[in-house]
Design a protein around this motif. Sequence first.
Motif, PDB file in Angstrom:
ATOM      1  N   ALA A 152       0.837  -1.207   0.000  1.00 15.48           N
ATOM      2  CA  ALA A 152       0.000   0.000   0.000  1.00 15.48           C
ATOM      3  C   ALA A 152       0.868   1.252   0.000  1.00 15.48           C
ATOM      4  O   ALA A 152       0.577   2.228  -0.700  1.00 15.48           O
ATOM      5  N   SER A 153       1.954   1.248   0.747  1.00 18.73           N
ATOM      6  CA  SER A 153       2.861   2.405   0.796  1.00 18.73           C
ATOM      7  C   SER A 153       3.534   2.644  -0.547  1.00 18.73           C
ATOM      8  O   SER A 153       3.688   3.791  -0.983  1.00 18.73           O
ATOM      9  N   VAL A 154       3.935   1.560  -1.213  1.00 18.04           N
ATOM     10  CA  VAL A 154       4.572   1.687  -2.527  1.00 18.04           C
ATOM     11  C   VAL A 154       3.587   2.283  -3.524  1.00 18.04           C
ATOM     12  O   VAL A 154       3.934   3.190  -4.296  1.00 18.04           O
ATOM     13  N   HIS A 201      -6.908   6.903  -1.087  1.00 17.06           N
ATOM     14  CA  HIS A 201      -6.546   5.945  -0.040  1.00 17.06           C
ATOM     15  C   HIS A 201      -6.226   4.609  -0.701  1.00 17.06           C
ATOM     16  O   HIS A 201      -6.821   4.268  -1.719  1.00 17.06           O
ATOM     17  N   VAL A 202      -5.297   3.878  -0.111  1.00 18.66           N
ATOM     18  CA  VAL A 202      -4.911   2.571  -0.633  1.00 18.66           C
ATOM     19  C   VAL A 202      -4.846   1.592   0.527  1.00 18.66           C
ATOM     20  O   VAL A 202      -4.344   1.924   1.604  1.00 18.66           O
ATOM     21  N   VAL A 203      -5.345   0.393   0.306  1.00 21.41           N
ATOM     22  CA  VAL A 203      -5.286  -0.664   1.317  1.00 21.41           C
ATOM     23  C   VAL A 203      -4.929  -1.974   0.629  1.00 21.41           C
ATOM     24  O   VAL A 203      -5.389  -2.233  -0.488  1.00 21.41           O
ATOM     25  N   ALA A 204      -4.101  -2.777   1.281  1.00 16.46           N
ATOM     26  CA  ALA A 204      -3.686  -4.060   0.703  1.00 16.46           C
ATOM     27  C   ALA A 204      -4.388  -5.206   1.424  1.00 16.46           C
ATOM     28  O   ALA A 204      -4.576  -5.163   2.639  1.00 16.46           O
ATOM     29  N   HIS A 205      -4.775  -6.205   0.653  1.00 11.88           N
ATOM     30  CA  HIS A 205      -5.389  -7.426   1.172  1.00 11.88           C
ATOM     31  C   HIS A 205      -4.535  -8.606   0.696  1.00 11.88           C
ATOM     32  O   HIS A 205      -4.877  -9.265  -0.292  1.00 11.88           O
ATOM     33  N   PRO A 206      -3.433  -8.871   1.383  1.00 16.46           N
ATOM     34  CA  PRO A 206      -2.489  -9.895   0.904  1.00 16.46           C
ATOM     35  C   PRO A 206      -3.029 -11.320   0.946  1.00 16.46           C
ATOM     36  O   PRO A 206      -2.550 -12.174   0.214  1.00 16.46           O
ATOM     37  N   ARG A 207      -4.036 -11.575   1.768  1.00 10.32           N
ATOM     38  CA  ARG A 207      -4.564 -12.939   1.892  1.00 10.32           C
ATOM     39  C   ARG A 207      -5.843 -13.172   1.085  1.00 10.32           C
ATOM     40  O   ARG A 207      -6.478 -14.207   1.207  1.00 10.32           O
ATOM     41  N   ALA A 208      -6.230 -12.204   0.276  1.00  4.42           N
ATOM     42  CA  ALA A 208      -7.430 -12.365  -0.550  1.00  4.42           C
ATOM     43  C   ALA A 208      -7.225 -13.538  -1.514  1.00  4.42           C
ATOM     44  O   ALA A 208      -6.133 -13.760  -2.005  1.00  4.42           O
ATOM     45  N   VAL A 232      -5.114  -5.094  -4.024  1.00  3.50           N
ATOM     46  CA  VAL A 232      -4.839  -3.761  -3.513  1.00  3.50           C
ATOM     47  C   VAL A 232      -6.079  -2.940  -3.837  1.00  3.50           C
ATOM     48  O   VAL A 232      -6.492  -2.843  -4.999  1.00  3.50           O
ATOM     49  N   GLY A 233      -6.710  -2.394  -2.798  1.00  3.35           N
ATOM     50  CA  GLY A 233      -7.893  -1.563  -2.987  1.00  3.35           C
ATOM     51  C   GLY A 233      -7.492  -0.107  -3.095  1.00  3.35           C
ATOM     52  O   GLY A 233      -6.742   0.389  -2.254  1.00  3.35           O
ATOM     53  N   LEU A 234      -7.968   0.540  -4.135  1.00  4.45           N
ATOM     54  CA  LEU A 234      -7.641   1.950  -4.366  1.00  4.45           C
ATOM     55  C   LEU A 234      -8.931   2.766  -4.381  1.00  4.45           C
ATOM     56  O   LEU A 234      -9.857   2.449  -5.134  1.00  4.45           O
ATOM     57  N   TYR A 235      -8.988   3.779  -3.545  1.00  3.18           N
ATOM     58  CA  TYR A 235     -10.111   4.713  -3.564  1.00  3.18           C
ATOM     59  C   TYR A 235      -9.699   5.860  -4.471  1.00  3.18           C
ATOM     60  O   TYR A 235      -8.724   6.561  -4.189  1.00  3.18           O
ATOM     61  N   VAL A 236     -10.448   6.017  -5.559  1.00  5.28           N
ATOM     62  CA  VAL A 236     -10.034   6.921  -6.628  1.00  5.28           C
ATOM     63  C   VAL A 236     -11.094   7.988  -6.874  1.00  5.28           C
ATOM     64  O   VAL A 236     -12.270   7.665  -7.058  1.00  5.28           O
ATOM     65  N   ARG A 237     -10.680   9.259  -6.886  1.00  7.11           N
ATOM     66  CA  ARG A 237     -11.552  10.365  -7.306  1.00  7.11           C
ATOM     67  C   ARG A 237     -11.493  10.440  -8.820  1.00  7.11           C
ATOM     68  O   ARG A 237     -10.408  10.573  -9.407  1.00  7.11           O
ATOM     69  N   ALA A 238     -12.631  10.324  -9.450  1.00  4.36           N
ATOM     70  CA  ALA A 238     -12.677  10.395 -10.915  1.00  4.36           C
ATOM     71  C   ALA A 238     -14.087  10.773 -11.344  1.00  4.36           C
ATOM     72  O   ALA A 238     -15.040  10.610 -10.586  1.00  4.36           O
ATOM     73  N   GLY A 239     -14.200  11.226 -12.585  1.00  2.64           N
ATOM     74  CA  GLY A 239     -15.492  11.630 -13.126  1.00  2.64           C
ATOM     75  C   GLY A 239     -16.391  10.473 -13.518  1.00  2.64           C
ATOM     76  O   GLY A 239     -17.589  10.645 -13.687  1.00  2.64           O
TER      77      GLY A 239
END
Length: 132
Positions: free
Chosen positions: A21-23, A36-43, A49-56
């Motif tokens: 997530a830091s990378v 925001h970014v969150v990692a789910h290594p055991r999925a 890697v979940g990414l919260y993205v602002r977009a149109g």
Amino acid sequence: MYLVHARFQGPPGVVLPPRAASVVCALAHEGDGIEHVVAHPRALPHPIVGLYVRAGSLAQAESNAAGLCRRVLEHEEFAGWALLLAQAPMVAPFYESLVALSVPPAGSVDGTGQGHLRPGESPSTPPDQRRE
């Protein structure tokens, strides 16, 4: 804002880097819209890697996330990894489970012979014309 799941596949036996997530955050550009970014290594079946993205739009959010993840693959901690997909997760199973909880069991009736999908009889319909 959109949630985009990036599925990664690594070399056999290798787990998602602990700093994933830091990378991802460190490699994000201003125009990527990453909040925001969150990692789910055991999925399963692959780490996410979940990414919260602002977009149109959803398409733009997925495109931004995929572009960022391709840059991430060039980082030394992601050597040998591949991006399988970057898309918004499907929430249909969650909503289907809510609907299933609210629908009465098949064949249940309310005591008047009217089931969940059968409309009630009009009180103005003469008794000899009512459905049986």
